[in-house]
Design a protein around this motif. Structure first.
Motif, PDB file in Angstrom:
ATOM      1  N   ASN A 164      86.073 -47.298  23.846  1.00 51.59           N
ATOM      2  CA  ASN A 164      86.899 -47.005  22.675  1.00 51.59           C
ATOM      3  C   ASN A 164      86.904 -48.162  21.674  1.00 51.59           C
ATOM      4  O   ASN A 164      87.753 -48.241  20.805  1.00 51.59           O
ATOM      5  N   ARG A 165      85.964 -49.033  21.790  1.00 49.96           N
ATOM      6  CA  ARG A 165      85.939 -50.256  20.973  1.00 49.96           C
ATOM      7  C   ARG A 165      86.031 -49.969  19.471  1.00 49.96           C
ATOM      8  O   ARG A 165      86.709 -50.688  18.741  1.00 49.96           O
ATOM      9  N   GLY A 183      86.411 -59.862  33.710  1.00 53.12           N
ATOM     10  CA  GLY A 183      86.014 -60.408  34.998  1.00 53.12           C
ATOM     11  C   GLY A 183      87.160 -60.735  35.937  1.00 53.12           C
ATOM     12  O   GLY A 183      86.939 -61.021  37.109  1.00 53.12           O
ATOM     13  N   THR A 184      88.401 -60.668  35.459  1.00 57.64           N
ATOM     14  CA  THR A 184      89.549 -60.929  36.328  1.00 57.64           C
ATOM     15  C   THR A 184      89.990 -59.628  37.009  1.00 57.64           C
ATOM     16  O   THR A 184      89.603 -58.534  36.589  1.00 57.64           O
ATOM     17  N   ARG A 185      90.823 -59.752  38.033  1.00 55.24           N
ATOM     18  CA  ARG A 185      91.363 -58.562  38.691  1.00 55.24           C
ATOM     19  C   ARG A 185      92.138 -57.712  37.700  1.00 55.24           C
ATOM     20  O   ARG A 185      91.965 -56.497  37.628  1.00 55.24           O
ATOM     21  N   LEU A 186      92.984 -58.357  36.898  1.00 54.81           N
ATOM     22  CA  LEU A 186      93.759 -57.626  35.899  1.00 54.81           C
ATOM     23  C   LEU A 186      92.840 -56.991  34.847  1.00 54.81           C
ATOM     24  O   LEU A 186      93.054 -55.867  34.427  1.00 54.81           O
ATOM     25  N   GLY A 187      91.814 -57.701  34.457  1.00 53.29           N
ATOM     26  CA  GLY A 187      90.867 -57.165  33.489  1.00 53.29           C
ATOM     27  C   GLY A 187      90.120 -55.956  34.039  1.00 53.29           C
ATOM     28  O   GLY A 187      89.886 -54.972  33.317  1.00 53.29           O
ATOM     29  N   ARG A 188      89.730 -56.005  35.300  1.00 50.65           N
ATOM     30  CA  ARG A 188      89.038 -54.849  35.898  1.00 50.65           C
ATOM     31  C   ARG A 188      89.962 -53.634  35.909  1.00 50.65           C
ATOM     32  O   ARG A 188      89.531 -52.517  35.682  1.00 50.65           O
ATOM     33  N   GLN A 189      91.247 -53.866  36.170  1.00 49.87           N
ATOM     34  CA  GLN A 189      92.220 -52.776  36.171  1.00 49.87           C
ATOM     35  C   GLN A 189      92.462 -52.277  34.745  1.00 49.87           C
ATOM     36  O   GLN A 189      92.347 -51.090  34.468  1.00 49.87           O
ATOM     37  N   GLU A 190      92.808 -53.170  33.843  1.00 50.47           N
ATOM     38  CA  GLU A 190      93.230 -52.783  32.498  1.00 50.47           C
ATOM     39  C   GLU A 190      92.076 -52.423  31.559  1.00 50.47           C
ATOM     40  O   GLU A 190      92.224 -51.565  30.691  1.00 50.47           O
ATOM     41  N   LEU A 191      90.945 -53.103  31.698  1.00 48.48           N
ATOM     42  CA  LEU A 191      89.815 -52.873  30.794  1.00 48.48           C
ATOM     43  C   LEU A 191      88.803 -51.884  31.346  1.00 48.48           C
ATOM     44  O   LEU A 191      88.191 -51.133  30.595  1.00 48.48           O
ATOM     45  N   MET A 192      88.611 -51.910  32.672  1.00 49.79           N
ATOM     46  CA  MET A 192      87.574 -51.086  33.283  1.00 49.79           C
ATOM     47  C   MET A 192      88.116 -49.894  34.081  1.00 49.79           C
ATOM     48  O   MET A 192      87.344 -49.126  34.622  1.00 49.79           O
ATOM     49  N   ALA A 193      89.430 -49.757  34.161  1.00 42.02           N
ATOM     50  CA  ALA A 193      90.089 -48.653  34.867  1.00 42.02           C
ATOM     51  C   ALA A 193      89.735 -48.613  36.350  1.00 42.02           C
ATOM     52  O   ALA A 193      89.623 -47.558  36.953  1.00 42.02           O
ATOM     53  N   GLU A 194      89.595 -49.776  36.950  1.00 44.56           N
ATOM     54  CA  GLU A 194      89.312 -49.844  38.381  1.00 44.56           C
ATOM     55  C   GLU A 194      90.612 -49.936  39.165  1.00 44.56           C
ATOM     56  O   GLU A 194      91.564 -50.572  38.736  1.00 44.56           O
ATOM     57  N   ILE A 195      90.608 -49.287  40.298  1.00 46.50           N
ATOM     58  CA  ILE A 195      91.781 -49.358  41.191  1.00 46.50           C
ATOM     59  C   ILE A 195      91.622 -50.604  42.048  1.00 46.50           C
ATOM     60  O   ILE A 195      90.637 -50.802  42.696  1.00 46.50           O
ATOM     61  N   GLY A 236      93.440 -48.809  26.454  1.00 47.92           N
ATOM     62  CA  GLY A 236      92.616 -48.860  25.257  1.00 47.92           C
ATOM     63  C   GLY A 236      91.497 -47.844  25.262  1.00 47.92           C
ATOM     64  O   GLY A 236      90.630 -47.872  24.410  1.00 47.92           O
ATOM     65  N   TRP A 237      91.462 -46.918  26.209  1.00 47.89           N
ATOM     66  CA  TRP A 237      90.388 -45.929  26.287  1.00 47.89           C
ATOM     67  C   TRP A 237      90.675 -44.690  25.455  1.00 47.89           C
ATOM     68  O   TRP A 237      89.772 -44.007  25.008  1.00 47.89           O
ATOM     69  N   GLY A 238      91.951 -44.345  25.268  1.00 46.69           N
ATOM     70  CA  GLY A 238      92.314 -43.125  24.561  1.00 46.69           C
ATOM     71  C   GLY A 238      93.041 -42.137  25.456  1.00 46.69           C
ATOM     72  O   GLY A 238      92.992 -40.930  25.247  1.00 46.69           O
ATOM     73  N   LYS A 239      93.725 -42.658  26.466  1.00 47.64           N
ATOM     74  CA  LYS A 239      94.430 -41.805  27.418  1.00 47.64           C
ATOM     75  C   LYS A 239      95.525 -40.984  26.747  1.00 47.64           C
ATOM     76  O   LYS A 239      95.655 -39.784  27.004  1.00 47.64           O
ATOM     77  N   SER A 240      96.308 -41.616  25.898  1.00 46.69           N
ATOM     78  CA  SER A 240      97.416 -40.904  25.249  1.00 46.69           C
ATOM     79  C   SER A 240      96.891 -39.784  24.366  1.00 46.69           C
ATOM     80  O   SER A 240      97.442 -38.674  24.362  1.00 46.69           O
ATOM     81  N   ARG A 241      95.838 -40.057  23.643  1.00 48.46           N
ATOM     82  CA  ARG A 241      95.240 -39.022  22.792  1.00 48.46           C
ATOM     83  C   ARG A 241      94.753 -37.847  23.643  1.00 48.46           C
ATOM     84  O   ARG A 241      94.926 -36.684  23.287  1.00 48.46           O
ATOM     85  N   THR A 242      94.157 -38.147  24.772  1.00 56.01           N
ATOM     86  CA  THR A 242      93.674 -37.108  25.677  1.00 56.01           C
ATOM     87  C   THR A 242      94.826 -36.221  26.152  1.00 56.01           C
ATOM     88  O   THR A 242      94.726 -34.992  26.131  1.00 56.01           O
TER      89      THR A 242
END
Length: 182
Positions: free
Chosen positions: A152-153, A170-182, A1-7
């Protein structure tokens, strides 16, 4: 949801605009992903190209050709041997953290990155802690840019944003998918 594809799409369009000799490599998780996201998607190359510089897309040849002669060819990371042999000036690799044969596809893509004075590329991915991603992050020749869904909200449906945040923040999946954390 950040805009990776557009980039990624804008990067390839810019490379084609700057150099009529561009030979770009478009590699996605599957052939369908390359077509549906990278080429025909809402933020893909065809949607982002200005009308005066829109490439001709030949699906049967897996090729985009711009008015100035620059070209991009589509490859599937689930068939890494397809990347053996072809030469490129640049690449866009989409979602390498989800590539089934990530290291093999990456290696073959790198061997073909040998045209022009400064061959380079862009990887757009939601990070996962796979070896390839961890190695790329550590590589001093790699520039890493990170963004979150929050950045990108304004471009996301309010209902999507509120529903996803409520469930995954706040979940592990959320940190990965929403915050781009490894």
């Amino acid at each position: 949801g950040w805009g990776k594809s557009r980039t990624g799409a804008e990067y390839i369009i810019d490379e084609a605009w700057r150099n009529r000799r561009t030979r770009a490599c478009l590699t996605g998780r599957t052939a369908a992903d390359v077509r549906d996201v990278m080429i025909e998607g809402e933020s893909g190359i065809l949607a982002c190209s200005p009308p005066w510089f829109r490439p001709n897309y030949e699906p049967s040849k897996r090729r985009l050709t711009w008015p100035n002669g620059a070209m991009a060819t589509a490859y599937s990371a689930d068939k890494p041997d397809m990347l053996r042999g072809p030469q490129h000036t640049c690449f866009w690799g989409d979602e390498p953290a989800a590539w089934k044969y990530a290291q093999d596809a990456w290696d073959n893509l790198q061997f073909g990155l040998r045209l022009g004075k400064n061959p380079r590329g862009v990887l757009t991915t939601t990070p996962r802690p796979i070896t390839l991603i961890k190695d790329l992050i550590k590589d001093p020749t790699v520039h890493s840019t990170r963004g979150s869904t929050y950045d990108n909200r304004v471009n996301l449906a309010p209902t999507f944003f509120s529903k996803i945040i409520k469930k995954y923040e706040g979940t592990r999946l959320g940190r990965q998918e929403l915050m781009a954390e490894i």
